[in-house]
Design an enzyme around this catalytic site. Structure first.
Site, PDB file in Angstrom:
ATOM      1  CG  ASN A   1      55.448 -85.597  28.229  1.00 49.27           C
ATOM      2  OD1 ASN A   1      55.704 -86.237  27.201  1.00 49.27           O
ATOM      3  ND2 ASN A   1      55.885 -84.361  28.424  1.00 49.27           N
TER       4      ASN A   1
ATOM      5  CG  HIS B   1      53.918 -83.129  23.429  1.00 45.66           C
ATOM      6  ND1 HIS B   1      54.048 -84.470  23.664  1.00 45.66           N
ATOM      7  CD2 HIS B   1      54.683 -82.496  24.368  1.00 45.66           C
ATOM      8  CE1 HIS B   1      54.847 -84.650  24.700  1.00 45.66           C
ATOM      9  NE2 HIS B   1      55.244 -83.468  25.140  1.00 45.66           N
TER      10      HIS B   1
ATOM     11  CB  CYS C   1      57.836 -83.724  23.247  1.00 44.93           C
ATOM     12  SG  CYS C   1      58.509 -84.159  24.859  1.00 44.93           S
TER      13      CYS C   1
END
Ligand code: COA
Length: 335
Positions: A280, A250, A113
């Site tokens: 996500n 993030h 990520c």
């Protein structure tokens, strides 16, 4: 002195929506729990015949159309992804061919990520050193393909998406103000993908292809460590937090972003995230959030944007940018 400037951005998410109500039919969960613990309402899920390279190509086409950009003179392609179409060849090589970019190097970059920020950092180095002039940087993932839809603590979080930017050599303006990055491999067991080829046989691979995580441990690590690492960038660049126009962490979970902002004494109203409608999306969350900010008319020329990615590794990486894109010629299509 050659300066790297981010000149254009484009994004793409698949058409299919997976809402919290859909998930109620699949696992023992409910809309209220998901909203309360994560802030996520829905995610986009790639078709079974739609892969990370397809999402990348659509994001690049969106960028080309909006900013009237040609890409035939791109000399390096960097794709940050944890879900490539194949272990090899790279997604970057696949899109190099499909987009007809004749004279470019092509690499995939693995930093989960945090991948998009690592890819930006790499592009900054290539352009500043004079090795490359025009670099396509993409963060893209189809995490739905490695998600176990029987694991309720994991499947509620993830979705698919892609974001692309162009980093070009510039003589006047430099987008990159400062960075900080690092890795804490001692936390590798908290979020990982099973089934490394070469370590288990094919039958086992089929059963063990999924992403596995201890969400509580990842949560703790992020809240304990990320705010101090963000402060390192501010110290390095002698920037005070109130000089940052937009914070783009993030988008793992809204309940993770809130304590980070609290520790930094930074308002949530100036924080951009893409998780509410996309979940996500791993390497794509940060470019998606930036682009939502541009589409909503929030992020403007000259704004300072602080990006911070973190994820499996455990790795983290941040960039303080001065946002100064080329003029957008065509309005983006709705996502
Ligand atoms: N619906 C209903 N209940 C659920 C649930 C769901 N989807 N998922 C877990 N629960 C239950 C658990 O079983 C547990 O029940 P118990 O108390 O009876 O044992 C309870 O909710 C609390 O579980 P916990 O794991 O402590 O919840 P949480 O508040 O930490 O939220 C995550 C779980 C996964 C949402 C959260 O930990 C998280 O987002 N972590 C970060 C993960 C991440 O960012 N990963 C990507 C890395 S980049």
């Amino acid at each position: 002195m050659l300066s790297p400037r981010i000149t254009a951005i484009g994004t793409y998410v698949p058409q299919r929506r997976l809402t919290n109500f859909d998930l109620e039919q699949m696992v023992d969960t409910n809309n209220e729990w998901i909203i309360q613990r994560t802030g996520i309402k829905e995610r986009r899920i790639a078709r079974s015949d739609e892969y990370t390279s397809d999402l990348c190509i659509s994001a690049v086409k969106d960028m080309m159309l909006r900013y009237n950009k040609k890409i035939d003179d791109v000399d390096m392609i960097i794709v940050a992804t944890s879900t490539p179409d194949f272990p090899f060849p790279s997604v970057a090589s696949i899109i190099q061919n499909k987009l007809g970019i004749a004279n470019a190097g092509a690499i995939d970059l693995s930093a989960a990520c945090a991948g998009f920020v690592y890819a930006l950092h790499t592009a900054q180095g290539y352009v500043t050193s004079g090795l490359h002039k025009k670099i396509l940087v993409i963060g893209a993932d189809t995490i739905s393909k490695i998600t176990d839809y029987t694991d309720r603590s994991t499947c509620i979080l993830f979705g698919d998406g892609a974001g692309a930017v162009l980093v070009e050599k510039d003589v006047k303006s430099n987008s990159f103000i400062g960075f900080h990055l690092g890795s804490d491999g001692s936390g590798a067991q908290h979020v990982y993908r099973r089934g490394l080829s070469g370590t288990v046989n094919d039958t086992e691979l089929l059963d063990t292809r999924y992403l596995v995580q201890n969400g509580r441990e990842v949560f703790r690590w992020v809240v304990r460590n990320i705010p101090d690492n963000i402060k390192v960038i501010l110290d390095k660049t002698q920037t005070s937090i109130d000089q940052v126009n937009w914070f783009i962490p993030h988008s793992a979970n809204l309940r993770l972003i809130e304590p980070i902002c609290e520790k930094l004494d930074y308002p949530m109203t100036k924080t951009l995230y893409s998780l509410v409608n996309f979940g996500n999306t791993s390497a794509a969350t940060i470019p998606l959030a930036l682009d939502l900010g541009i589409r909503e008319g929030k992020v403007k020329d000259g704004d300072k944007a602080l990006l911070y990615g973190f994820g499996s590794g455990l790795v983290h990486a941040g960039q303080l940018l001065e946002w100064n894109l080329d003029e957008q010629i065509n309005a983006p299509k709705p996502l």
